[in-house]
Design an enzyme around this catalytic site. Structure first.
Site, PDB file in Angstrom:
ATOM      1  N   CYS A  34      14.997  -7.933   1.432  1.00 15.88           N
ATOM      2  CA  CYS A  34      14.321  -8.203   2.641  1.00 15.88           C
ATOM      3  C   CYS A  34      13.005  -7.111   2.782  1.00 15.88           C
ATOM      4  O   CYS A  34      12.870  -6.399   1.759  1.00 15.88           O
ATOM      5  CB  CYS A  34      15.271  -7.248   3.691  1.00 15.88           C
ATOM      6  SG  CYS A  34      16.820  -8.100   3.865  1.00 15.88           S
ATOM      7  N   ASP A 441     -28.471   3.494   6.546  1.00 16.57           N
ATOM      8  CA  ASP A 441     -28.568   2.657   7.576  1.00 16.57           C
ATOM      9  C   ASP A 441     -28.891   3.251   9.005  1.00 16.57           C
ATOM     10  O   ASP A 441     -28.460   4.295   9.163  1.00 16.57           O
ATOM     11  CB  ASP A 441     -27.111   1.827   7.801  1.00 16.57           C
ATOM     12  CG  ASP A 441     -27.091   1.066   8.888  1.00 16.57           C
ATOM     13  OD1 ASP A 441     -27.386  -0.238   8.783  1.00 16.57           O
ATOM     14  OD2 ASP A 441     -26.959   1.287   9.970  1.00 16.57           O
TER      15      ASP A 441
END
Length: 491
Positions: A34, A441
């Site tokens: 599981c 940037d």
């Protein structure tokens, strides 16, 4: 994480979905495995054992739980964070290299022997490359069985199995149901007509939280006309795939991404899903990212306002590299225009009955024949573009899922016209390096100044050392301070 029994037990008892894909719980008394968030009553600790992959569970003789479907849980974020050979191998296996080229092809791409690759994967994942690829084929088969009307023989070969018998045996072994039973079960659960041939609808899971604004906003705002579009609340684009081409539609939902794929060849399903997950950074661990970034007082308000930002990536690294060069020192609109001209002149036309997509983005091989004098670009930018295309087409530059990030950076940085910004944006969005950073940037510097962070590239880089290894995610939070279309879902 699967070796930390106490931590795994706590995650299983609390049904914590954040750990889905990090490890798998195998139950000795029932023979099933599981995901940690399985809704079933947790077994006794003495009956639990933990594995690092679904393939390892299957190889140990466990079958997938029918309630939580652990084989379809989000992938481990480790493979997208790390740059070592195991992580690179997992990214290549996810892209279908083993199915297309075998284990020798995987080893050749990584520069190792087949024995070394098998030994390292077994040591860390409990399964070799063939077992990992087999688990992937089983999941692809399940998707085709449940979401298409394809005959079972066609499903078998489309999923990558060499024979129908192997397909039947694998499906029974992994899911404890025959292929026909899987289809009947899925049809009963849906209670609605099956999709038309070629159209595959599925849900792409992710670890919450997920902030869709910058993710889909960036893709839509920078989309190349004819290749990408935003339509009816979904991002759509064309895909160039190994056996044909496809069109994908991706729409954000509260607990999943709704994905609709139209493929010319169903054998491309696994690769298409893998590339869509990579595009949207769906295997990220937002809790780990946000915890680190929230520790910085400057970033804490941004993380608190919209947690779970992802890094918008690409479905084709070579395509993004070309677009990064076209976008140097120009506006978003101008970059789209330049890319659209290349697409119209050199892209392969496709049909899109459901929208306005017209072409595949041209390959480096197709662009290698272009006449640079016909490009409406400065002469220096033409030289940069033609140099990049030649390196990609000739094999001198590798930007595939198994690429070595540092080597790719070195190769890009040595090419004319590639400054730090272009190299890092390719590393961030094409290669998927979570620590790529853009201190030069302009948008980042403006955001840093507004938040009282160091605004010069050197000082900001020094300050950002505390954000590692998640600086690419910090970039998304900093960009989000600007009211730009890339930060919002389109209307």
């Amino acid at each position: 994480m699967h070796t930390d029994t106490e931590r795994c037990v706590r995650a299983v008892r609390s049904k914590d979905a954040r750990f889905d894909g990090w490890f798998f719980t195998a139950v000795l008394t029932t023979g099933i495995y599981c995901r940690p968030s399985c809704p079933a009553v947790p077994p006794k600790v003495a009956n639990m054992t933990f594995y690092p992959s679904a393939a390892a569970c299957q190889q140990a003789g466990f079958r997938a739980c029918k309630r939580c479907r652990p084989d379809s849980s989000p992938g481990s974020p480790a493979w997208n964070v790390r740059a070592d050979v195991v992580a690179r191998a997992m990214r290549l296996i996810g892209d279908g290299v083993v199915d297309r080229e075998g284990v020798p092809g995987l080893a050749a791409r990584l520069g190792y022997s087949t024995r070394q690759i098998e030994r390292q994967l077994l040591a860390e994942l409990g399964a070799g490359p063939l077992a990992l690829a087999r688990a992937q084929r089983a999941q692809t088969a399940r998707l085709l069985i449940e979401t298409t009307p394809l005959p079972m023989a066609d499903v078998a070969f489309a999923a990558g199995f060499s024979s129908v018998r192997t397909f039947n045996d694998t499906v029974r072994e992994v899911f404890a149901l025959a292929p026909g039973e899987l289809r009947t079960r899925a049809a009963g659960a849906r209670g609605r007509p099956r999709p038309a041939p070629g159209a595959i609808s599925l849900r792409l899971p992710y670890r919450a939280p997920l902030e869709p604004g910058n993710l889909f906003g960036h893709l839509a705002a920078t989309g190349v006309p004819g290749v990408e579009e935003w339509r009816d609340g979904a991002y759509r684009r064309t895909l160039a795939l190994p056996y044909g081409h496809g069109i994908v539609s991706l729409a954000p939902r509260p607990d999943h991404i709704a994905c609709r794929l139209s493929l010319t060849d169903p054998r491309d399903l696994t690769i298409a899903i893998s590339r869509c997950r990579w595009l949207l950074d769906l295997d990220a661990d937002p809790e780990a990212v946000d915890e680190r970034l929230r520790a910085d007082p400057g970033l804490a308000p941004l993380v608190g306002k919209a947690p779970g930002r992802r890094v918008p990536r690409t479905v084709d690294a070579a395509e993004f590299a070309v677009r990064a060069v076209l976008g140097q020192q120009v506006s978003t609109a101008a970059a789209r225009t330049h890319a659209a001209r290349l697409v119209t002149a050199h892209g392969v036309p496709v049909e899109d009955p459901e929208g306005g997509l017209t072409h595949l983005f041209p390959t480096p091989e197709a662009l290698a024949a272009l006449d640079p004098e016909k490009l409406a670009l400065p002469r220096s930018r033409r030289a940069t573009l033609t140099g990049l295309v030649a390196a990609l087409a000739g094999g001198g530059l590798a930007l595939d899922p198994g690429s070595d990030w540092d080597r790719a950076r070195e190769r890009l940085g040595a090419m004319p016209g590639f400054g730090p910004w272009t190299v890092e944006v390719i590393a961030m969005r094409a290669l998927g390096d979570p620590d790529a950073f853009l201190p030069t940037d302009l948008g980042i510097r403006r955001a840093a100044a507004a938040l009282d962070l160091p605004a010069t590239p050197g000082a900001l880089t020094a300050h950002a050392a505390a954000w590692r290894p998640w600086r690419a995610y910090a970039v998304q939070y900093l960009w989000a301070t600007d009211d730009h279309p890339i930060n919002h879902l389109p209307a």
